[in-house]
Design a protein around this motif. Sequence first.
Motif, PDB file in Angstrom:
ATOM      1  N   PRO A  33      50.821 129.100 -17.070  1.00  0.00           N
ATOM      2  CA  PRO A  33      49.239 129.562 -17.304  1.00  0.00           C
ATOM      3  C   PRO A  33      48.556 130.947 -16.738  1.00  0.00           C
ATOM      4  N   ASP A  34      47.975 131.224 -17.492  1.00  0.00           N
ATOM      5  CA  ASP A  34      46.872 132.246 -17.548  1.00  0.00           C
ATOM      6  C   ASP A  34      46.786 132.451 -16.232  1.00  0.00           C
ATOM      7  N   ASP A  35      46.298 131.887 -15.082  1.00  0.00           N
ATOM      8  CA  ASP A  35      46.298 132.056 -14.161  1.00  0.00           C
ATOM      9  C   ASP A  35      47.244 131.055 -13.043  1.00  0.00           C
ATOM     10  N   LEU A  36      48.105 132.580 -12.652  1.00  0.00           N
ATOM     11  CA  LEU A  36      49.004 132.423 -11.699  1.00  0.00           C
ATOM     12  C   LEU A  36      49.014 132.112 -10.645  1.00  0.00           C
ATOM     13  N   ALA A  55      56.042 132.358 -11.958  1.00  0.00           N
ATOM     14  CA  ALA A  55      55.933 131.500 -13.369  1.00  0.00           C
ATOM     15  C   ALA A  55      57.666 130.381 -13.678  1.00  0.00           C
ATOM     16  N   SER A  61      55.327 127.470 -21.209  1.00  0.00           N
ATOM     17  CA  SER A  61      53.988 128.357 -21.345  1.00  0.00           C
ATOM     18  C   SER A  61      53.859 128.155 -19.833  1.00  0.00           C
TER      19      SER A  61
END
Length: 463
Positions: A200-203, A151, A198
Amino acid sequence: MVEITRRNLLVSGGVGVGLVVAWAAWPRTYLPRLATAPDEHAFGAYLKIARSGQIMVAVPQCEHGQGVYTTLPQIVADELGADWRTVGVEAAPIAPLYANPLAAEWLFGAAFAGVPDGVRDELWTRQALMLTAGSTSVRRFEAPLRAAGAAARVLLCQAAAARWDVDWRDLTTADGFVVQGNRRLRFAELAEAAASGSVPDDLPYRIGEEGRLTGQSVPRLDVPAKVDGSANFVADVRLPDMVFASIRQAPHRDARLIGADVAAAERVPGMLHVVRNDRWVAAVARDWWAANRALGALAPRFEGPVPPDDAAIARALDAALDSEGHRVAGVGDVDAAFAGARLVEAEYSVAPALHAAVEPPAATAQWQNERLELWVATQAPSRARAAAAAAIGVAEAQVIVHPMLAGGSFGAALETDVVRQAAVLARALRRPVQHTVAFILKGLIASSLVRSILISSRGSLGW
Protein backbone atom coordinates in the motif's frame (compact mmCIF):
# COMPACT_ATOMS: atom_id res chain seq x y z
CA MET A 1 8.31 -4.92 -6.66
CA VAL A 2 9.87 -1.92 -4.95
CA GLU A 3 11.28 0.85 -7.09
CA ILE A 4 12.64 4.30 -6.44
CA THR A 5 12.28 7.22 -8.82
CA ARG A 6 14.45 10.23 -8.19
CA ARG A 7 13.80 13.69 -9.63
CA ASN A 8 15.97 16.71 -9.05
CA LEU A 9 15.63 20.11 -10.68
CA LEU A 10 18.48 22.58 -10.76
CA VAL A 11 17.54 26.12 -11.69
CA SER A 12 20.21 28.81 -12.00
CA GLY A 13 20.27 32.32 -13.35
CA GLY A 14 23.00 34.43 -14.93
CA VAL A 15 22.87 38.22 -14.57
CA GLY A 16 19.38 37.91 -13.18
CA VAL A 17 18.02 35.80 -16.04
CA GLY A 18 18.46 32.35 -17.45
CA LEU A 19 17.17 28.90 -16.74
CA VAL A 20 19.32 25.78 -16.77
CA VAL A 21 17.76 22.38 -16.29
CA ALA A 22 20.58 20.13 -15.13
CA TRP A 23 21.17 16.56 -16.14
CA ALA A 24 19.75 15.59 -12.73
CA ALA A 25 16.29 16.77 -13.73
CA TRP A 26 15.50 13.66 -15.76
CA PRO A 27 13.81 10.92 -13.67
CA ARG A 28 15.70 7.71 -13.06
CA THR A 29 14.12 4.51 -11.80
CA TYR A 30 16.30 2.08 -9.86
CA LEU A 31 15.07 -1.48 -9.60
CA PRO A 32 16.22 -4.13 -7.09
CA ARG A 33 18.80 -6.57 -8.44
CA LEU A 34 18.96 -9.22 -5.74
CA ALA A 35 19.98 -12.63 -7.05
CA THR A 36 17.73 -15.40 -5.77
CA ALA A 37 18.16 -19.15 -5.50
CA PRO A 38 15.34 -21.40 -6.80
CA ASP A 39 13.87 -21.66 -3.30
CA GLU A 40 14.11 -17.95 -2.48
CA HIS A 41 11.73 -15.04 -3.03
CA ALA A 42 12.94 -11.43 -3.08
CA PHE A 43 11.08 -8.65 -1.29
CA GLY A 44 12.54 -5.44 -2.69
CA ALA A 45 16.23 -4.61 -2.55
CA TYR A 46 17.15 -5.79 0.93
CA LEU A 47 15.28 -8.95 1.83
CA LYS A 48 14.80 -12.55 0.67
CA ILE A 49 12.77 -15.34 2.26
CA ALA A 50 13.42 -19.00 1.42
CA ARG A 51 11.06 -21.95 1.56
CA SER A 52 13.16 -23.24 4.47
CA GLY A 53 12.27 -20.14 6.47
CA GLN A 54 15.73 -18.61 6.11
CA ILE A 55 15.57 -14.81 5.94
CA MET A 56 18.49 -13.25 4.08
CA VAL A 57 19.27 -9.54 4.40
CA ALA A 58 21.43 -7.84 1.77
CA VAL A 59 23.83 -5.40 3.42
CA PRO A 60 25.55 -2.73 1.27
CA GLN A 61 28.22 -1.98 3.88
CA CYS A 62 31.58 -3.64 4.56
CA GLU A 63 31.86 -5.70 7.73
CA HIS A 64 35.32 -5.03 9.12
CA GLY A 65 34.65 -5.83 12.75
CA GLN A 66 32.34 -2.93 13.61
CA GLY A 67 29.22 -5.13 13.63
CA VAL A 68 27.35 -3.76 10.64
CA TYR A 69 26.46 -7.31 9.50
CA THR A 70 24.35 -7.54 12.66
CA THR A 71 23.07 -4.01 13.20
CA LEU A 72 21.53 -3.54 9.76
CA PRO A 73 19.81 -6.97 9.59
CA GLN A 74 18.49 -6.31 13.11
CA ILE A 75 16.63 -3.25 11.80
CA VAL A 76 14.93 -5.35 9.11
CA ALA A 77 14.17 -8.25 11.43
CA ASP A 78 12.65 -5.96 14.05
CA GLU A 79 10.24 -4.34 11.60
CA LEU A 80 9.44 -7.67 9.95
CA GLY A 81 8.75 -9.54 13.17
CA ALA A 82 11.29 -12.24 12.36
CA ASP A 83 12.86 -14.91 14.52
CA TRP A 84 16.48 -13.76 14.86
CA ARG A 85 17.68 -17.37 14.67
CA THR A 86 16.49 -17.54 11.05
CA VAL A 87 18.22 -14.35 9.88
CA GLY A 88 21.31 -14.42 7.67
CA VAL A 89 23.28 -11.81 5.78
CA GLU A 90 24.94 -11.41 2.39
CA ALA A 91 26.78 -8.62 0.62
CA ALA A 92 24.52 -6.47 -1.55
CA PRO A 93 25.33 -6.22 -5.27
CA ILE A 94 26.68 -2.99 -6.75
CA ALA A 95 23.63 -0.88 -7.61
CA PRO A 96 22.42 2.73 -7.20
CA LEU A 97 19.89 1.73 -4.54
CA TYR A 98 22.80 0.98 -2.19
CA ALA A 99 24.73 4.23 -2.74
CA ASN A 100 25.77 6.11 0.38
CA PRO A 101 25.65 9.88 -0.29
CA LEU A 102 26.26 10.58 3.41
CA ALA A 103 29.66 8.91 3.29
CA ALA A 104 30.38 10.47 -0.09
CA GLU A 105 29.70 13.89 1.39
CA TRP A 106 32.00 13.09 4.30
CA LEU A 107 34.80 12.00 1.95
CA PHE A 108 34.37 14.19 -1.12
CA GLY A 109 32.03 17.00 -0.12
CA ALA A 110 34.74 19.69 -0.11
CA ALA A 111 35.46 19.01 -3.78
CA PHE A 112 31.82 19.75 -4.64
CA ALA A 113 31.44 22.98 -2.68
CA GLY A 114 28.85 25.19 -4.33
CA VAL A 115 27.04 22.31 -6.06
CA PRO A 116 23.44 21.98 -4.81
CA ASP A 117 22.89 19.13 -2.37
CA GLY A 118 20.28 17.43 -4.54
CA VAL A 119 22.62 17.33 -7.54
CA ARG A 120 25.44 15.91 -5.45
CA ASP A 121 23.15 13.26 -4.01
CA GLU A 122 21.95 12.28 -7.48
CA LEU A 123 25.48 12.18 -8.87
CA TRP A 124 26.70 9.80 -6.20
CA THR A 125 23.56 7.69 -6.41
CA ARG A 126 23.72 7.28 -10.19
CA GLN A 127 27.35 6.26 -9.86
CA ALA A 128 26.31 3.62 -7.31
CA LEU A 129 28.91 5.06 -4.94
CA MET A 130 28.73 2.42 -2.21
CA LEU A 131 30.89 3.45 0.74
CA THR A 132 31.46 2.33 4.31
CA ALA A 133 32.90 5.41 6.00
CA GLY A 134 32.21 8.25 8.38
CA SER A 135 30.03 6.21 10.79
CA THR A 136 27.14 6.58 8.34
CA SER A 137 25.85 3.01 8.01
CA VAL A 138 22.86 3.29 10.36
CA ARG A 139 22.14 6.93 9.52
CA ARG A 140 22.03 6.16 5.79
CA PHE A 141 20.27 2.80 5.77
CA GLU A 142 17.96 2.72 8.78
CA ALA A 143 15.03 4.25 6.87
CA PRO A 144 15.16 2.02 3.76
CA LEU A 145 15.78 -1.08 5.87
CA ARG A 146 12.81 -0.31 8.11
CA ALA A 147 10.71 0.24 4.99
CA ALA A 148 11.92 -3.09 3.57
CA GLY A 149 10.95 -4.95 6.73
CA ALA A 150 7.58 -3.20 6.95
CA ALA A 151 6.76 -3.87 3.29
CA ALA A 152 7.58 -7.58 3.61
CA ARG A 153 5.51 -7.80 6.79
CA VAL A 154 2.49 -6.26 5.06
CA LEU A 155 2.83 -8.61 2.08
CA LEU A 156 3.05 -11.65 4.36
CA CYS A 157 -0.02 -10.49 6.30
CA GLN A 158 -1.91 -9.99 3.04
CA ALA A 159 -1.03 -13.54 1.92
CA ALA A 160 -2.18 -14.98 5.25
CA ALA A 161 -5.37 -12.88 5.18
CA ALA A 162 -6.22 -14.31 1.76
CA ARG A 163 -6.03 -17.84 3.20
CA TRP A 164 -8.05 -17.00 6.26
CA ASP A 165 -10.47 -14.66 4.47
CA VAL A 166 -9.89 -11.82 6.92
CA ASP A 167 -8.66 -8.22 6.75
CA TRP A 168 -4.85 -8.17 6.69
CA ARG A 169 -4.88 -5.13 8.96
CA ASP A 170 -6.12 -7.38 11.76
CA LEU A 171 -3.00 -9.56 11.55
CA THR A 172 0.42 -9.14 13.09
CA THR A 173 3.78 -10.91 13.01
CA ALA A 174 5.93 -12.42 15.74
CA ASP A 175 8.93 -14.77 15.83
CA GLY A 176 8.68 -15.60 12.13
CA PHE A 177 4.90 -16.19 12.05
CA VAL A 178 1.89 -14.26 10.85
CA VAL A 179 -0.51 -14.34 13.79
CA GLN A 180 -4.21 -13.81 14.42
CA GLY A 181 -5.32 -15.03 17.80
CA ASN A 182 -4.46 -18.73 17.98
CA ARG A 183 -3.89 -19.02 14.24
CA ARG A 184 -0.30 -18.93 12.97
CA LEU A 185 1.39 -19.32 9.61
CA ARG A 186 5.15 -19.46 9.08
CA PHE A 187 6.75 -16.86 6.82
CA ALA A 188 8.14 -19.74 4.74
CA GLU A 189 4.61 -20.96 3.93
CA LEU A 190 3.55 -17.52 2.71
CA ALA A 191 6.67 -16.23 0.96
CA GLU A 192 5.80 -17.32 -2.58
CA ALA A 193 2.33 -15.80 -2.55
CA ALA A 194 3.47 -12.71 -0.65
CA ALA A 195 6.30 -11.88 -3.06
CA SER A 196 3.80 -11.16 -5.86
CA GLY A 197 1.62 -8.85 -3.75
CA SER A 198 1.38 -5.06 -3.78
CA VAL A 199 2.48 -2.75 -0.99
CA PRO A 200 0.00 0.00 0.00
CA ASP A 201 1.03 3.60 -0.54
CA ASP A 202 0.70 4.33 3.16
CA LEU A 203 3.11 1.78 4.63
CA PRO A 204 2.32 0.98 8.28
CA TYR A 205 5.23 0.55 10.70
CA ARG A 206 5.26 -1.47 13.88
CA ILE A 207 4.32 0.33 17.10
CA GLY A 208 4.69 -0.65 20.72
CA GLU A 209 7.58 -2.27 22.56
CA GLU A 210 6.40 -5.87 22.95
CA GLY A 211 8.43 -8.47 21.05
CA ARG A 212 10.76 -5.90 19.50
CA LEU A 213 14.41 -6.54 18.62
CA THR A 214 15.15 -2.83 18.83
CA GLY A 215 17.45 -2.13 21.75
CA GLN A 216 18.15 -5.82 22.32
CA SER A 217 21.64 -7.30 22.41
CA VAL A 218 21.29 -10.01 19.79
CA PRO A 219 23.97 -12.58 18.88
CA ARG A 220 26.22 -11.21 16.13
CA LEU A 221 25.72 -12.96 12.81
CA ASP A 222 29.40 -12.87 11.82
CA VAL A 223 30.94 -14.12 15.06
CA PRO A 224 30.21 -17.90 15.00
CA ALA A 225 31.93 -18.38 11.63
CA LYS A 226 34.88 -16.28 12.75
CA VAL A 227 35.21 -18.35 15.92
CA ASP A 228 35.05 -21.77 14.25
CA GLY A 229 37.19 -20.72 11.27
CA SER A 230 34.54 -21.18 8.59
CA ALA A 231 34.36 -17.46 7.75
CA ASN A 232 36.00 -16.74 4.42
CA PHE A 233 38.44 -13.87 3.99
CA VAL A 234 40.29 -12.97 0.80
CA ALA A 235 43.23 -15.24 1.62
CA ASP A 236 40.83 -18.20 2.09
CA VAL A 237 39.64 -18.12 -1.52
CA ARG A 238 40.84 -21.09 -3.56
CA LEU A 239 40.30 -21.44 -7.31
CA PRO A 240 41.42 -24.19 -9.73
CA ASP A 241 44.93 -23.60 -11.13
CA MET A 242 45.42 -20.60 -8.85
CA VAL A 243 48.87 -19.11 -8.28
CA PHE A 244 50.11 -16.77 -5.59
CA ALA A 245 51.81 -13.41 -5.91
CA SER A 246 53.64 -11.22 -3.45
CA ILE A 247 54.01 -7.57 -4.39
CA ARG A 248 56.39 -4.87 -3.26
CA GLN A 249 55.50 -1.38 -4.28
CA ALA A 250 57.29 1.95 -4.32
CA PRO A 251 57.56 3.64 -0.94
CA HIS A 252 56.37 6.94 -2.39
CA ARG A 253 53.86 7.81 -5.11
CA ASP A 254 56.59 9.53 -7.13
CA ALA A 255 59.19 6.77 -6.70
CA ARG A 256 59.88 4.35 -9.56
CA LEU A 257 61.21 0.81 -9.85
CA ILE A 258 64.73 0.86 -11.31
CA GLY A 259 65.90 -2.72 -10.85
CA ALA A 260 65.36 -6.21 -9.47
CA ASP A 261 67.41 -9.42 -9.33
CA VAL A 262 65.23 -11.68 -11.46
CA ALA A 263 67.91 -14.38 -11.72
CA ALA A 264 68.04 -14.73 -7.93
CA ALA A 265 64.27 -14.98 -7.73
CA GLU A 266 64.15 -17.68 -10.37
CA ARG A 267 66.35 -19.92 -8.21
CA VAL A 268 63.62 -20.11 -5.54
CA PRO A 269 61.76 -23.47 -5.81
CA GLY A 270 58.18 -22.98 -6.96
CA MET A 271 58.89 -19.58 -8.55
CA LEU A 272 56.96 -19.04 -11.82
CA HIS A 273 56.91 -15.44 -13.07
CA VAL A 274 57.96 -11.88 -12.38
CA VAL A 275 55.46 -9.15 -13.26
CA ARG A 276 56.55 -5.53 -12.97
CA ASN A 277 55.82 -1.97 -13.90
CA ASP A 278 57.11 1.42 -12.79
CA ARG A 279 55.23 1.35 -9.48
CA TRP A 280 55.60 -2.22 -8.24
CA VAL A 281 57.04 -5.68 -8.84
CA ALA A 282 55.39 -9.04 -8.16
CA ALA A 283 56.85 -12.49 -7.68
CA VAL A 284 54.41 -15.21 -8.75
CA ALA A 285 54.79 -18.77 -7.47
CA ARG A 286 52.94 -21.99 -6.81
CA ASP A 287 52.37 -21.05 -3.16
CA TRP A 288 52.54 -17.87 -1.12
CA TRP A 289 55.66 -18.88 0.82
CA ALA A 290 57.62 -19.35 -2.39
CA ALA A 291 56.28 -16.08 -3.77
CA ASN A 292 57.33 -14.22 -0.63
CA ARG A 293 60.81 -15.76 -0.66
CA ALA A 294 61.19 -14.94 -4.36
CA LEU A 295 60.16 -11.35 -3.69
CA GLY A 296 62.89 -11.10 -1.10
CA ALA A 297 65.38 -12.51 -3.60
CA LEU A 298 64.27 -9.94 -6.17
CA ALA A 299 65.49 -7.21 -3.82
CA PRO A 300 63.70 -4.52 -5.87
CA ARG A 301 65.26 -1.07 -5.97
CA PHE A 302 63.24 2.13 -6.22
CA GLU A 303 64.39 5.61 -7.11
CA GLY A 304 62.70 8.79 -6.01
CA PRO A 305 61.29 10.41 -2.87
CA VAL A 306 60.92 8.39 0.30
CA PRO A 307 58.47 8.97 3.15
CA PRO A 308 59.75 10.95 6.13
CA ASP A 309 61.44 8.91 8.83
CA ASP A 310 61.29 9.35 12.61
CA ALA A 311 64.27 11.70 12.63
CA ALA A 312 62.74 14.01 10.02
CA ILE A 313 59.44 14.10 11.90
CA ALA A 314 61.26 14.89 15.16
CA ARG A 315 63.15 17.74 13.51
CA ALA A 316 59.92 19.22 12.15
CA LEU A 317 58.29 19.01 15.57
CA ASP A 318 61.28 20.65 17.25
CA ALA A 319 61.12 23.47 14.72
CA ALA A 320 57.42 23.93 15.41
CA LEU A 321 58.08 24.03 19.15
CA ASP A 322 60.64 26.79 18.71
CA SER A 323 58.22 28.92 16.69
CA GLU A 324 55.64 31.24 18.16
CA GLY A 325 52.83 29.33 16.47
CA HIS A 326 49.48 30.89 15.73
CA ARG A 327 46.11 30.81 17.37
CA VAL A 328 43.43 29.02 15.35
CA ALA A 329 40.53 30.01 17.62
CA GLY A 330 39.93 32.22 20.60
CA VAL A 331 37.13 33.04 23.04
CA GLY A 332 37.51 35.82 25.58
CA ASP A 333 40.70 37.52 26.77
CA VAL A 334 43.26 34.81 27.56
CA ASP A 335 45.93 37.25 28.82
CA ALA A 336 43.51 38.84 31.27
CA ALA A 337 42.31 35.46 32.50
CA PHE A 338 45.88 34.32 33.21
CA ALA A 339 47.12 37.60 34.65
CA GLY A 340 49.28 36.87 37.71
CA ALA A 341 49.03 33.10 37.19
CA ARG A 342 52.04 30.82 37.65
CA LEU A 343 53.27 29.47 34.29
CA VAL A 344 53.45 25.69 34.00
CA GLU A 345 54.89 24.17 30.85
CA ALA A 346 54.92 20.50 29.84
CA GLU A 347 55.75 18.55 26.72
CA TYR A 348 53.91 15.34 25.85
CA SER A 349 55.26 13.00 23.21
CA VAL A 350 53.67 9.85 21.81
CA ALA A 351 55.59 7.65 19.42
CA PRO A 352 53.99 7.24 16.00
CA ALA A 353 52.26 3.97 15.18
CA LEU A 354 51.31 2.43 11.87
CA HIS A 355 47.57 1.90 11.46
CA ALA A 356 47.92 -1.70 10.37
CA ALA A 357 44.86 -3.96 10.30
CA VAL A 358 45.04 -7.65 11.21
CA GLU A 359 44.46 -8.58 7.57
CA PRO A 360 47.11 -7.28 5.12
CA PRO A 361 45.95 -5.78 1.80
CA ALA A 362 45.08 -8.70 -0.47
CA ALA A 363 42.95 -9.65 -3.45
CA THR A 364 42.07 -12.72 -5.47
CA ALA A 365 41.34 -12.29 -9.17
CA GLN A 366 40.42 -14.38 -12.19
CA TRP A 367 40.31 -13.34 -15.86
CA GLN A 368 38.16 -15.77 -17.81
CA ASN A 369 35.89 -15.50 -20.85
CA GLU A 370 36.61 -11.78 -21.20
CA ARG A 371 35.41 -11.20 -17.66
CA LEU A 372 37.29 -10.30 -14.48
CA GLU A 373 36.15 -11.61 -11.11
CA LEU A 374 37.55 -10.07 -7.95
CA TRP A 375 37.36 -11.24 -4.35
CA VAL A 376 38.39 -8.31 -2.18
CA ALA A 377 37.73 -6.74 1.23
CA THR A 378 36.56 -3.31 0.17
CA GLN A 379 34.70 -0.42 1.74
CA ALA A 380 34.00 0.95 -1.74
CA PRO A 381 32.97 -1.87 -4.11
CA SER A 382 31.84 0.39 -6.95
CA ARG A 383 35.12 2.29 -6.85
CA ALA A 384 36.99 -1.02 -6.77
CA ARG A 385 35.12 -2.19 -9.86
CA ALA A 386 35.86 1.04 -11.71
CA ALA A 387 39.53 0.92 -10.72
CA ALA A 388 39.95 -2.68 -11.87
CA ALA A 389 38.25 -1.98 -15.20
CA ALA A 390 40.44 1.07 -15.82
CA ALA A 391 43.61 -0.81 -14.90
CA ILE A 392 43.14 -3.35 -17.71
CA GLY A 393 41.12 -1.23 -20.13
CA VAL A 394 37.77 -3.01 -20.06
CA ALA A 395 34.20 -1.90 -19.39
CA GLU A 396 32.94 -1.99 -15.82
CA ALA A 397 30.26 -4.43 -16.96
CA GLN A 398 33.07 -6.96 -17.50
CA VAL A 399 34.12 -6.80 -13.83
CA ILE A 400 32.40 -8.67 -11.01
CA VAL A 401 33.31 -7.76 -7.43
CA HIS A 402 32.70 -10.20 -4.59
CA PRO A 403 32.92 -8.14 -1.35
CA MET A 404 34.52 -10.15 1.45
CA LEU A 405 34.73 -9.81 5.21
CA ALA A 406 37.56 -7.47 6.17
CA GLY A 407 40.01 -8.12 8.97
CA GLY A 408 39.98 -4.53 10.16
CA SER A 409 40.68 -1.55 7.95
CA PHE A 410 41.45 1.87 9.48
CA GLY A 411 40.16 3.18 6.14
CA ALA A 412 42.69 1.25 4.05
CA ALA A 413 39.92 -0.76 2.40
CA LEU A 414 38.70 2.46 0.77
CA GLU A 415 41.83 2.41 -1.39
CA THR A 416 41.93 0.59 -4.72
CA ASP A 417 45.65 -0.07 -5.34
CA VAL A 418 45.40 -3.74 -4.42
CA VAL A 419 42.44 -4.16 -6.80
CA ARG A 420 44.30 -2.56 -9.70
CA GLN A 421 47.27 -4.83 -9.11
CA ALA A 422 45.11 -7.95 -8.93
CA ALA A 423 43.42 -7.05 -12.20
CA VAL A 424 46.73 -6.52 -13.98
CA LEU A 425 48.15 -9.78 -12.64
CA ALA A 426 45.09 -11.85 -13.58
CA ARG A 427 45.00 -10.43 -17.09
CA ALA A 428 48.75 -10.90 -17.61
CA LEU A 429 48.92 -14.42 -16.18
CA ARG A 430 45.62 -15.67 -17.67
CA ARG A 431 45.01 -17.77 -14.58
CA PRO A 432 43.57 -17.12 -11.11
CA VAL A 433 45.95 -15.29 -8.80
CA GLN A 434 45.93 -14.31 -5.17
CA HIS A 435 48.27 -11.65 -3.96
CA THR A 436 49.29 -9.75 -0.87
CA VAL A 437 51.23 -6.53 -0.62
CA ALA A 438 54.67 -6.23 1.00
CA PHE A 439 55.57 -2.69 2.01
CA ILE A 440 58.97 -1.07 2.39
CA LEU A 441 58.64 0.80 5.64
CA LYS A 442 61.14 3.58 6.32
CA GLY A 443 60.26 5.31 9.55
CA LEU A 444 56.52 5.72 9.23
CA ILE A 445 54.00 5.36 6.44
CA ALA A 446 50.58 6.27 7.79
CA SER A 447 47.69 8.36 6.64
CA SER A 448 46.71 9.42 10.14
CA LEU A 449 49.32 10.51 12.70
CA VAL A 450 49.37 12.07 16.11
CA ARG A 451 53.04 12.51 16.99
CA SER A 452 52.85 14.86 19.93
CA ILE A 453 50.76 17.60 21.46
CA LEU A 454 52.54 20.66 22.70
CA ILE A 455 50.52 22.94 24.95
CA SER A 456 51.66 26.25 26.43
CA SER A 457 49.88 28.67 28.75
CA ARG A 458 49.17 30.94 25.80
CA GLY A 459 46.84 28.34 24.35
CA SER A 460 48.93 27.53 21.26
CA LEU A 461 48.69 24.05 19.84
CA GLY A 462 51.24 22.37 17.58
CA TRP A 463 51.96 18.89 16.23
